[in-house]
Scaffold this active site. Structure first.
Site, PDB file in Angstrom:
ATOM      1  N   HIS A 371      52.104  46.512  33.940  1.00  0.00           N
ATOM      2  CA  HIS A 371      52.569  47.461  33.233  1.00  0.00           C
ATOM      3  C   HIS A 371      51.802  47.872  32.063  1.00  0.00           C
ATOM      4  CE1 HIS A 371      56.663  47.833  34.927  1.00  0.00           C
ATOM      5  NE2 HIS A 371      56.780  46.622  35.236  1.00  0.00           N
ATOM      6  N   LYS A 562      59.780  56.378  20.660  1.00  0.00           N
ATOM      7  CA  LYS A 562      59.193  55.535  21.560  1.00  0.00           C
ATOM      8  C   LYS A 562      58.946  54.348  20.563  1.00  0.00           C
ATOM      9  CE  LYS A 562      55.760  58.448  22.715  1.00  0.00           C
ATOM     10  NZ  LYS A 562      55.817  58.266  23.866  1.00  0.00           N
ATOM     11  N   ARG A 563      58.549  53.093  21.118  1.00  0.00           N
ATOM     12  CA  ARG A 563      58.118  51.971  20.222  1.00  0.00           C
ATOM     13  C   ARG A 563      56.970  52.430  19.445  1.00  0.00           C
ATOM     14  NH1 ARG A 563      60.715  46.708  20.903  1.00  0.00           N
ATOM     15  NH2 ARG A 563      58.958  45.986  19.454  1.00  0.00           N
ATOM     16  N   LYS A 568      49.842  54.711  20.484  1.00  0.00           N
ATOM     17  CA  LYS A 568      50.918  55.709  20.780  1.00  0.00           C
ATOM     18  C   LYS A 568      50.782  56.784  19.803  1.00  0.00           C
ATOM     19  CE  LYS A 568      54.416  52.670  22.873  1.00  0.00           C
ATOM     20  NZ  LYS A 568      54.492  53.304  24.246  1.00  0.00           N
ATOM     21  N   THR A 670      58.015  56.764  30.062  1.00  0.00           N
ATOM     22  CA  THR A 670      59.133  57.148  30.793  1.00  0.00           C
ATOM     23  C   THR A 670      59.841  58.114  30.086  1.00  0.00           C
ATOM     24  OG1 THR A 670      59.858  55.252  30.100  1.00  0.00           O
ATOM     25  CG2 THR A 670      59.083  55.490  32.492  1.00  0.00           C
ATOM     26  N   LYS A 674      62.085  62.071  30.717  1.00  0.00           N
ATOM     27  CA  LYS A 674      63.530  62.043  30.254  1.00  0.00           C
ATOM     28  C   LYS A 674      63.514  63.325  29.536  1.00  0.00           C
ATOM     29  CE  LYS A 674      63.879  57.110  30.066  1.00  0.00           C
ATOM     30  NZ  LYS A 674      63.619  56.052  29.365  1.00  0.00           N
TER      31      LYS A 674
HETATM   32  C1  26Q Z   1      55.065  39.115  26.663  1.00  0.00           C
HETATM   33  C2  26Q Z   1      54.996  37.775  26.227  1.00  0.00           C
HETATM   34  C3  26Q Z   1      55.524  37.178  25.142  1.00  0.00           C
HETATM   35  C4  26Q Z   1      56.314  38.112  24.377  1.00  0.00           C
HETATM   36  C5  26Q Z   1      56.540  39.421  24.669  1.00  0.00           C
HETATM   37  C6  26Q Z   1      55.654  39.902  25.753  1.00  0.00           C
HETATM   38  C7  26Q Z   1      56.334  41.383  26.307  1.00  0.00           C
HETATM   39  C8  26Q Z   1      57.364  41.915  25.975  1.00  0.00           C
HETATM   40  C9  26Q Z   1      57.503  43.156  26.501  1.00  0.00           C
HETATM   41  C10 26Q Z   1      54.925  42.002  26.706  1.00  0.00           C
HETATM   42  C11 26Q Z   1      55.439  43.380  27.164  1.00  0.00           C
HETATM   43  C12 26Q Z   1      56.483  44.127  27.025  1.00  0.00           C
HETATM   44  C13 26Q Z   1      56.934  45.294  27.472  1.00  0.00           C
HETATM   45  C14 26Q Z   1      55.995  46.256  28.014  1.00  0.00           C
HETATM   46  C15 26Q Z   1      56.338  47.618  28.262  1.00  0.00           C
HETATM   47  O1  26Q Z   1      57.473  48.277  27.800  1.00  0.00           O
HETATM   48  N1  26Q Z   1      55.480  48.320  28.710  1.00  0.00           N
HETATM   49  C16 26Q Z   1      55.535  49.704  29.273  1.00  0.00           C
HETATM   50  O2  26Q Z   1      56.195  49.767  30.380  1.00  0.00           O
HETATM   51  C17 26Q Z   1      56.834  50.985  30.852  1.00  0.00           C
HETATM   52  C18 26Q Z   1      57.372  50.823  32.157  1.00  0.00           C
HETATM   53  O3  26Q Z   1      56.554  50.722  33.291  1.00  0.00           O
HETATM   54  C19 26Q Z   1      55.505  52.019  30.832  1.00  0.00           C
HETATM   55  O4  26Q Z   1      56.182  53.288  31.242  1.00  0.00           O
HETATM   56  C20 26Q Z   1      54.628  51.940  29.434  1.00  0.00           C
HETATM   57  O5  26Q Z   1      53.745  52.680  29.590  1.00  0.00           O
HETATM   58  C21 26Q Z   1      54.194  50.622  29.181  1.00  0.00           C
HETATM   59  O6  26Q Z   1      53.925  50.624  27.828  1.00  0.00           O
END
Ligand code: 26Q
Length: 828
Positions: A371, A562-563, A568, A670, A674
């Protein structure tokens, strides 16, 4: 409150699966009395919500039992979606919609004298995810049930999900998310489904009675994982799958040794330590958090899930070598990638299989979804830390790597550089494990989440793997569920669409294409505009309620939710706001339509720059919204605490969707889907799924700006100098100077200095390079908005052509290309 008693309702009962208005009333009262022990006159809003939720739950359980019985009888191959996050959103409305009983339940509640919206609103959402990745997992379990796919989601039952965001003086403040405080009627705890998970300790190597070399792991600590199941109902089908979330508990609540020696606190300590594992979701959405507890969470999830799958496999299969025939496991990013090593450990150490057949089973089981493209976000674990938590898994990873490197050497003799690049172990600095490499080697399928992203994976981030195994690479473009993000969130538009083209589209979103013909009808465009107007009115009311800011529902609602992340580029949006503001100040008669710019989103608590951008938005809003000279022409609002529930109040009211990441940085996005599903037009870069959305809806119905991935790379290679843009673009200079000079901070030149310095210094996400193109494109947006017929046509065509972005299509792709799983019908 007439007739609000059981005796007035003949045959009030539970255990019925009926969904007529009368059935709902009876079920409601029965549950209020006998499950909650309350009576209507004194029941709180929460009691009433719970009574309705329990009534729905009875109907889900009925379908759930039939579903499990069917899968058991048919020995169905099952997809297992392994994810550290599931961002579900409220269940009640969604379950009623999927049951096909929304209107009946609503009427029943209204006839009992309750406000249905208030009941729905009472539900505290399970925020067990950060953002895109967690919400995607939730959309996928919805679609797997809807498509009647035998599937289960495995995750962690965090006691505290993503923090609640409040804004104090323009700054984000985090509040603990106590989502379980008032109970959770949707889950069924399964104390008898408990897995023991080891942590720490050491390994012993020995020869068994058959003369075989074996390894035994002696963990230092054990924790117990307890299953908590939530039924996931498909849309208008009998399938109810399950989401199994694991909660950590101490193996023994008390260490009696310590207890008996009088060390009461010592005895309870271990219990507290064990329960910490599922206590709280890590609130950062990148892999930079290299904390031991995070690794323990990941392993806890993986071990519980795989042990559970093994237990079920062995109920019907003669031995564990059939594991991959029973399960397809999908790894949602690398967070559960240690599953590769854990499955090997189970097969080899626990069940005595030889390495090669075990490896074959493992590879045939696993699929890996990536991702991210940001190299710094790829998960890595320092070897020392990993060894202290999972000593046996480290040995297994070394062995996987040894064999893999042999294969690489055989394929590319003498290419040591390639070996170094491919190795599961990063030897630069302190040695660490590259989790993405482990996932690639241990899976039969690797996929990105949008076409552009999958291409960049193949040719950049995972290029060497693609060279070796091109047949392993796939693309599955993300999708979102139209049940929650169109039907549930936007009943007005849903009705308009169904009145126009029938309701076939609710099961097959491609049928929305029938709307294309309608786009040319004046009366339909009128009706469309009037629905969008009502949505903006509701949105304006929500903004007022949450922020105290009044907005004009006739204005263009320009929305970025979004975050918060620099890539972004919420700050690019802010530069546009400041530019518009300056133009309005200079010339109050300038030709720009009234705009309301709305933001929402959370920043990781430790991400200072992201938090400062939130503060900047509030600071700019404060000046702009209170400047009488431009009254009514421009408004800025930040809606606090963006989550699934709040998002459902935002998408319908948007006219313009901001998808403005630096090209090559957003894997898919995503939210972009929406918004478009709700009739917003997109202003966006050629990044992630924007590319495919634009192809689908037509370039003339999409506002494109900015550099392409190639241009970004070229500019960086040529040595990018952001200051040049600042120097040569007067409006840009004016906007940045205003921030730097304290125009939005009472003359304080220090507050926003980190942002200014960052932009003028390195500007890693090339905000300044895309500024002019963005501003010109926003001008085009403004002109298009001035032509309502043209705008409305484009809005209708966006919805008509968005069908492929349903998560049903995405799950169909996974089933066909990666899992090789077919639907199994569940009879009534
Ligand atoms: C990993 C290790 C330690 C702590 C936290 C994490 C961690 C947690 C959440 C790493 C990544 C995330 C989330 C990532 C994320 O939301 N990515 C998004 O995924 C979406 C679904 O595929 C995409 O549409 C977005 O582009 C992407 O940024």
């Amino acid at each position: 409150m007439a007739n609000l008693h059981l005796q007035n309702l003949p045959m009030a009962e539970s255990g019925s699966a009926g969904t007529s208005v009368e059935d709902w009333k009876k079920a409601f009262l029965w549950n209020l009395y006998y499950v909650l022990g309350r009576f209507p006159e004194t029941a709180s809003l929460n009691d009433k919500y719970l009574a309705l939720a329990h009534s729905v739950r009875e109907r889900l359980l009925d379908r759930w039992v039939k579903t499990s019985e069917t899968y058991y009888r048919k020995k169905a191959r099952t997809a297992c979606y392994l994810s550290a996050e599931f961002l579900l959103g409220p269940h009640l409305g969604n379950n009623l919609l999927n049951l096909g009983a929304y209107d009946e339940a609503k009427q029943a509640m209204e006839e009992l004298g309750f406000n249905f919206e208030d009941l729905l609103d009472q539900e505290e959402e399970p925020g067990l995810g950060n953002g895109g990745l967690g919400r995607l997992a939730a959309c996928y379990v919805d679609s797997m049930a809807t498509l009647e796919i035998p599937a289960v989601g495995h995750g962690i039952r965090y006691e505290f999900g993503i923090f609640d965001q409040v804004i104090r003086d323009g700054w984000q403040v985090e509040i603990a998310d106590k989502w379980l405080r008032l109970g959770n009627p949707w889950e069924i705890p399964r104390p008898e489904i408990a897995m023991t998970v080891g942590l720490g300790g050491h390994t012993e190597h020995y020869t068994d009675e058959n003369g075989r070399y074996r390894v035994r792991w002696i963990p230092q600590r054990l924790v117990k994982g307890i299953a908590h199941d939530t039924p996931i109902l498909g849309f208008r089908v009998n399938t109810a799958n399950m989401l199994r979330l694991w909660r950590a508990e101490a193996v023994n609540s008390f260490d009696f040794q310590s207890f008996n020696t009088g060390d009461y606190y010592g005895a309870v300590e271990e219990k507290v330590g064990s329960e910490t594992i599922s206590k709280v979701l890590y609130p950062n959405d990148s892999g930079l958090e290299g904390k031991q507890l995070r690794l323990e969470q990941q392993y806890f999830l993986v071990s519980c899930a795989l042990q559970d799958m093994m237990r079920i496999t062995l109920q019907t299969a003669p031995d564990p070598s059939h594991f991959h025939e029973k399960y397809a496991v999908q790894l949602n990013d690398t967070h559960p990638a240690v599953a590769v090593a854990e499955l090997m450990r189970l097969l080899v150490d626990e069940y005595g299989m030889d390495w090669e057949p075990a490896w074959e089973v493992t590879r045939r089981t696993m699929g890996y979804t990536n991702h991210t493209l940001l190299p710094e976000a790829l998960e890595k674990w320092p070897i020392g830390l990993f060894e202290s938590v999972l000593p046996r898994h480290l040995e297994i990873i070394f062995e996987i790597n040894r064999r893999f490197i042999d294969e690489v050497r055989a394929r590319y003799p003498g290419d040591d550089e390639r070996v170094r690049r491919l190795s599961l172990i990063d030897e630069t600095g302190g040695r660490s494990i590259r989790m993405a490499h482990l996932a690639c080697v241990g899976s039969h399928a690797i996929n990105g989440v949008a076409t552009l992203h999958s291409e960049l994976l193949k040719h950049e981030v995972l290029r060497d793997f693609n060279d070796m195994w091109p047949e392993k690479f796939f693309n599955v473009t993300n999708g979102v569920t139209p049940r929650r993000f169109l039907m549930l969130t936007n009943p007005g538009l849903t009705k308009l669409v169904s009145d126009a083209i029938g309701d076939g589209w609710t099961r097959d979103l491609d049928k929305l294409r029938l709307l294309e013909a309608k786009a040319d009808e004046l009366a339909f465009r009128d009706a469309w505009r009037s629905v969008k107007r009502q949505c903006r009115e509701a949105f304006a009311a929500e903004i007022l309620k949450k922020t105290g800011i009044t907005t004009d529902p006739a204005s263009l609602f320009d929305v970025q939710v979004k975050r918060f992340h620099e890539y972004k580029r919420q700050h690019l949006n802010v530069l546009h706001i400041i530019t518009l503001y300056h133009r309005l100040k200079r010339d109050p008669h300038c030709d720009a339509p009234a705009r309301t710019v709305v933001f929402a989103g959370k920043a990781a608590p430790g991400y200072m720059m992201a938090k400062l951008i939130i503060k900047l938005i509030h600071a700019v809003a404060d000046i702009v919204n209170n400047d009488r000279a431009i009254a009514g022409r421009l408004r800025v609002a930040f809606v606090p605490d963006y989550n699934v529930k709040n998002s459902q109040r935002i998408f319908p009211g948007a006219d313009l969707s901001e998808q403005i990441s630096t090209a090559g940085k957003e894997a898919s996005g995503t939210g972009n889907m929406k918004f478009a599903m709700n009739g917003a037009l997109t202003i966006g870069t050629l990044d992630g799924a924007n590319v495919e959305i634009r192809d689908a809806v037509g370039a003339e119905n999409f506002f494109l700006f900015g550099m392409t991935v190639d241009e970004v790379q070229r500019r960086l290679a040529e040595c990018y100098r952001p200051y040049e843009h600042y120097r040569s673009d007067e409006e840009l200079k004016e906007a940045i100077d205003a921030i730097a000079d304290g125009a939005f901070s009472n003359g304080d030149r220090e507050l926003f200095r980190p942002i200014v310095d960052n932009l003028l210094g390195t500007d890693p996400y090339m905000v300044l390079a895309d500024y002019r193109s963005y501003i010109d494109c926003q001008d085009k947006v403004g002109r298009a908005w001035r032509e309502p017929e043209r705008w409305t046509r484009a809005s209708i065509l966006n919805v008509a052509r968005i069908g492929q972005f349903t998560s049903d299509r995405a799950i169909g792709d996974y089933c066909r290309d990666i899992w090789h799983i077919n639907p199994v019908k569940v009879a009534e």
